[in-house]
Design a protein around this motif. Structure first.
Motif, PDB file in Angstrom:
ATOM      1  N   ILE A 194      13.283  -6.296  -5.625  1.00 36.52           N
ATOM      2  CA  ILE A 194      13.390  -5.383  -4.474  1.00 36.52           C
ATOM      3  C   ILE A 194      14.298  -6.025  -3.426  1.00 36.52           C
ATOM      4  CG2 ILE A 194      12.181  -4.189  -2.612  1.00 36.52           C
ATOM      5  CD1 ILE A 194       9.670  -4.175  -4.280  1.00 36.52           C
ATOM      6  N   TYR A 243       6.496   6.072   4.824  1.00 34.66           N
ATOM      7  CA  TYR A 243       6.248   4.910   5.675  1.00 34.66           C
ATOM      8  C   TYR A 243       7.560   4.207   5.974  1.00 34.66           C
ATOM      9  CZ  TYR A 243       1.344   5.676   4.621  1.00 34.66           C
ATOM     10  OH  TYR A 243       0.103   6.224   4.509  1.00 34.66           O
ATOM     11  N   ASP A 277       2.617  -4.394  -1.722  1.00 33.89           N
ATOM     12  CA  ASP A 277       2.208  -3.154  -2.366  1.00 33.89           C
ATOM     13  C   ASP A 277       1.015  -2.545  -1.636  1.00 33.89           C
ATOM     14  OD1 ASP A 277       1.174  -1.210  -4.150  1.00 33.89           O
ATOM     15  OD2 ASP A 277       2.178  -2.211  -5.822  1.00 33.89           O
ATOM     16  N   ARG A 278       1.267  -1.406  -1.014  1.00 34.51           N
ATOM     17  CA  ARG A 278       0.219  -0.726  -0.253  1.00 34.51           C
ATOM     18  C   ARG A 278      -0.877  -0.192  -1.174  1.00 34.51           C
ATOM     19  NH1 ARG A 278       3.257   1.714   3.681  1.00 34.51           N
ATOM     20  NH2 ARG A 278       2.292   1.016   5.584  1.00 34.51           N
ATOM     21  N   GLN A 279      -0.493   0.198  -2.383  1.00 34.93           N
ATOM     22  CA  GLN A 279      -1.477   0.761  -3.313  1.00 34.93           C
ATOM     23  C   GLN A 279      -2.504  -0.302  -3.710  1.00 34.93           C
ATOM     24  OE1 GLN A 279      -0.862   3.978  -4.818  1.00 34.93           O
ATOM     25  NE2 GLN A 279       1.343   4.264  -4.681  1.00 34.93           N
ATOM     26  N   TYR A 330      11.685   0.708   0.418  1.00 32.37           N
ATOM     27  CA  TYR A 330      12.246  -0.537  -0.097  1.00 32.37           C
ATOM     28  C   TYR A 330      13.571  -0.308  -0.818  1.00 32.37           C
ATOM     29  CZ  TYR A 330       7.820  -3.225   0.067  1.00 32.37           C
ATOM     30  OH  TYR A 330       6.701  -3.911   0.428  1.00 32.37           O
ATOM     31  N   CYS A 333       4.848   4.963  -5.778  1.00 33.99           N
ATOM     32  CA  CYS A 333       5.617   4.147  -4.825  1.00 33.99           C
ATOM     33  C   CYS A 333       4.773   3.014  -4.244  1.00 33.99           C
ATOM     34  CB  CYS A 333       6.106   5.051  -3.695  1.00 33.99           C
ATOM     35  SG  CYS A 333       6.707   4.140  -2.272  1.00 33.99           S
ATOM     36  N   PRO A 334       5.263   1.771  -4.337  1.00 36.16           N
ATOM     37  CA  PRO A 334       4.481   0.650  -3.796  1.00 36.16           C
ATOM     38  C   PRO A 334       4.290   0.712  -2.279  1.00 36.16           C
ATOM     39  CG  PRO A 334       6.655  -0.096  -4.515  1.00 36.16           C
ATOM     40  CD  PRO A 334       6.510   1.317  -4.972  1.00 36.16           C
ATOM     41  N   ARG A 335       5.151   1.426  -1.594  1.00 36.09           N
ATOM     42  CA  ARG A 335       4.989   1.550  -0.150  1.00 36.09           C
ATOM     43  C   ARG A 335       3.992   2.640   0.219  1.00 36.09           C
ATOM     44  NH1 ARG A 335       8.964  -1.167   2.870  1.00 36.09           N
ATOM     45  NH2 ARG A 335       8.336  -0.337   4.861  1.00 36.09           N
ATOM     46  N   GLY A 336       3.572   3.423  -0.775  1.00 38.20           N
ATOM     47  CA  GLY A 336       2.657   4.527  -0.485  1.00 38.20           C
ATOM     48  C   GLY A 336       3.379   5.789  -0.045  1.00 38.20           C
TER      49      GLY A 336
END
Ligand SMILES: Cc1cc2nc3c(=O)[nH]c(=O)nc-3n(C[C@H](O)[C@H](O)[C@H](O)COP(=O)(O)OP(=O)(O)OC[C@H]3O[C@@H](n4cnc5c(N)ncnc54)[C@H](O)[C@@H]3O)c2cc1C
Ligand code: SF4
Ligand code: SF4
Ligand code: SF4
Lengths: 253, 357
Positions: B216, A58, B179-181, A61, A115-118
């Motif tokens: 971040i 996507y 956070d997408r998750q 970060y 990964c938090p961004r997916g």
């Protein structure tokens, strides 16, 4: 791993062995061929146009979570963050370098899916590897070199490591019992309850129909052709085996 | 005095936090009667509920700052404060709403109001829902921003596991935000500033304690840059490390945090005595509930949707209903009181406008 409570965070990092260098890489890869920018661009476009790519990246970060959870990053000079970053920045030069070096250090364990961004850096590596193999890059050739026997087994029999490959001298770390077992391999195999495991030259019994289907799949999907540029000899042998068998069955392609 | 029965239509403000207090005071100062309805038995919102110690930018004690606002509202002749009470229905239309109130001493009753301001605020993200492995409910020495606020307020910052002073403290940013998750794709706006503020307070209180912030991006925009970020680095020597923690593990009686120091490009493992999770904001249950009681649109995260951005920050999808503060999305105190005042002025203007709604 070393961590010292009295030092600033920067100094208290885990020490890792460096894997890069002539001792590990073959000459061909250590000094991999430089190709034109257009050639590198083409490779990148192929990675980027892969159907899976938009789901795997996507944006990044640069937060390093993927590196923190990556087993390969602990042991090699490898970083899933750099994979994602290079792809996100469309850094054609760096991506080419990664395809010639880094991507083979990934264990494809997909811990980086956190990964938090997916993002899925391991998945980007999968795509990069496929493109590297399809184009017969030096790194792909080297990485697959040790696997020609395995590739032959998988593609010709549909099963991976077969019992008769387990010679005592090949696996000394398996202990002294291996010698006994391999001397009487067929007998030991017959002791296994499922009849489909009473085999020695394949991992299990593969029915004719399965094998034929498999050959057709390898041939029709181009999976077999993927290895043409990496190992021409192996490609020829496999093609022969498959076509002969299909001819016997009266299947025309 | 029962304001709602006066001749002029009242403005009903729901929620007595910073935004609701600012709205109540503004509407009353403009000469409009106000009914301020608060679910709890006291006013002040999160800064009081969660025991904030000092607030940005000048580290004034939260109780003192909020106390001034509360007194101004409580002593205002045009404001009626209704505590321990919630709104359960809203009939009618702009200029002539009828609200049903439940709770408090009066049981159930109806009031009329010309306009409504929703200021029901946020709740902290529950760190049990994070997708890394921080162990908030597993390790006593893993705490959240508001837990540290409460300790700072008591002037007693210790490791909950053994009551000893920590020698090393770290903050982990963006827990439950961006956070997408998790599904919270937004930035919670305040946690960078709050973590830095708390980091300075810890250094002030325990000068020998080392403090790290794993981030971040550091987001202290505008004056927070030189009011918070610079002093944290320059005066208090808080260590900022770009790289977020993936995991907290027990090691002896301390905690091992794992992450990557991304600018140095190396994985890191560091021992800590206290780990503070910088939890973000989510809509409070009251915000979700009021949105449905009032029949106003929410965005996909459950916050009230401001329907005419960017130049109208407070109008909702129902004419005569305005929203303010963290009910609209992550907001610091300055945002909250500004939208509170804006919502109140829009409400009063609507009621006085000769052309009506
Ligand atoms: C740990 C921490 C520290 C912070 N410190 C600072 C700081 O130093 N500086 C800064 O600028 N910002 C700070 N903030 C942000 C600040 O807390 C918010 O900006 C502010 O509280 C938002 O105000 P609000 O009135 O919109 O919502 P809230 O403070 O959440 O108030 C909402 C009020 O509505 C009430 N309510 C809820 N539902 C209902 C209902 N159904 N009916 C009636 N009443 C209801 C609640 O009880 C509450 O009183 C901090 C945030 C955190 C997490
Ligand atoms: S790929 Fe994901 S986990 Fe890795 S650095 Fe980028 S945003 Fe962080
Ligand atoms: S899939 Fe590859 S990049 Fe991802 S965590 Fe595993 S080894 Fe690392
Ligand atoms: S304010 Fe800072 S910690 Fe909070 S969500 Fe935004 S970037 Fe993350």
């Amino acid at each position: 791993m070393r961590s010292s409570p009295s030092e600033p965070a920067g100094a208290a990092v885990a020490e890792r062995p460096r894997a890069r260098g002539a001792a590990v890489k073959s000459e061909a890869v250590a000094g991999f061929d430089d190709v034109t920018y257009e050639e590198k661009r083409k490779l990148f476009e192929e990675v980027r146009s892969d159907l899976r790519f938009p789901d795997y990246l996507y944006g990044c970060y640069e937060c390093g979570i993927c590196v923190a959870v990556c087993p390969s990053a602990r042991f090699y000079d490898f970083s899933p963050r750099r994979i994602a970053q290079a792809a996100a920045r469309q850094d054609v030069e760096l991506i080419y370098q990664q395809m010639q070096e880094d991507i083979w250090e990934c264990s494809q364990c997909f811990s980086c899916l956190r990964c938090p961004r997916g993002n899925n850096p391991g998945g980007i590596v999968t795509i990069m590897r496929e493109v590297a193999v399809n184009h017969g890059l030096a790194s792909a050739k080297e990485a697959l070199e040790g696997y020609s026997r395995i590739i032959y087994k998988i593609m010709s029999t549909g099963t991976q490591v077969s019992p008769d490959m387990l010679q005592p001298d090949a696996f000394p770390d398996w202990g002294p019992e291996v010698a006994d077992v391999s001397n009487q391999l067929a007998l030991w195999r017959r002791a296994l309850p499922p009849e489909t495991l009473h085999t020695t030259s394949t991992g299990w019994d593969v029915s004719d129909r399965t094998l034929i289907e498999l050959y057709l799949i390898w041939l029709e999907t181009g999976a077999l052709d993927m290895i043409r540029d990496v190992d021409e000899g192996l490609h020829m042998i496999l093609e022969e085996v498959m076509e002969e068998r299909l001819e016997e069955e009266g299947i025309e392609r | 005095m029962t304001i709602a029965n006066q001749a002029a239509p009242a403005v009903a403000v729901v929620g007595g936090g910073p935004a609701g207090l600012a709205a109540a005071r503004t509407a009353a100062d403009l000469g409009s009667p106000v009914v301020l309805i608060e679910r709890l038995g006291f006013l002040g919102g999160m800064p009081i509920i969660e025991n904030y110690a000092a607030i940005t930018p000048h580290l004034e004690p939260a109780e003192v700052a909020m106390g001034r606002m509360i007194t101004a509202v409580e002593s205002h002749p045009l404001v009626e404060v209704v505590l321990d009470t919630e709104v359960t229905s809203c009939e009618g239309e702009a200029g002539a709403f009828t609200l049903t109130l439940e709770g408090g001493a009066g049981g159930s009753r109806k009031i009329s109001a010309g306009a409504v301001v929703v200021a029901t605020g946020f709740q902290h993200f529950d760190p049990g829902r994070e997708t890394q492995m921080y162990g908030y409910y597993e390790f006593p020495d893993v705490i959240a921003l508001q837990d540290l606020e409460a300790m700072l307020k008591d002037h007693h910052v210790v490791r909950p596991s053994n009551g000893e002073s920590p020698a090393r403290v770290c903050f982990v940013q963006c827990v439950g935000s961006r956070d997408r998750q998790i599904g919270n794709e937004y930035c919670s706006k305040v946690c960078c500033g709050i973590a830095s503020k708390e980091a300075m307070e810890v250094r002030q209180m325990l000068p020998d304690c080392e403090v790290f912030i794993f981030y971040i991006d550091m987001r202290m925009y505008g004056y927070w840059e030189n009011q918070i970020y610079w002093p944290a680095q320059e005066q208090y020597h808080v260590q900022y490390v770009k790289g977020v923690i993936s995991e907290v593990l027990p090691k002896g009686d301390r905690l091992l945090v794992r992450g990557e120091d991304t600018t140095m490009g190396r994985p890191m493992e560091v021992l800590m005595d206290l780990v503070v999770l910088s939890v973000g904001m989510e809509p409070s249950p009251g915000t979700r509930k009021m949105a449905s009681v009032l029949g106003i649109e929410q965005n996909k995260y459950g916050f009230v949707e401001a329907v005419q951005p960017p130049l109208d920050t407070v109008s909702t999808s129902r004419v005569g209903v305005f929203a303010a503060g963290a009910a609209l999305g992550p907001a610091d105190l300055e945002d909250s009181v500004s939208t509170g005042a804006a919502a109140a002025s829009r409400a009063v203007a609507l009621l006085r406008s000769p052309v009506g709604a």
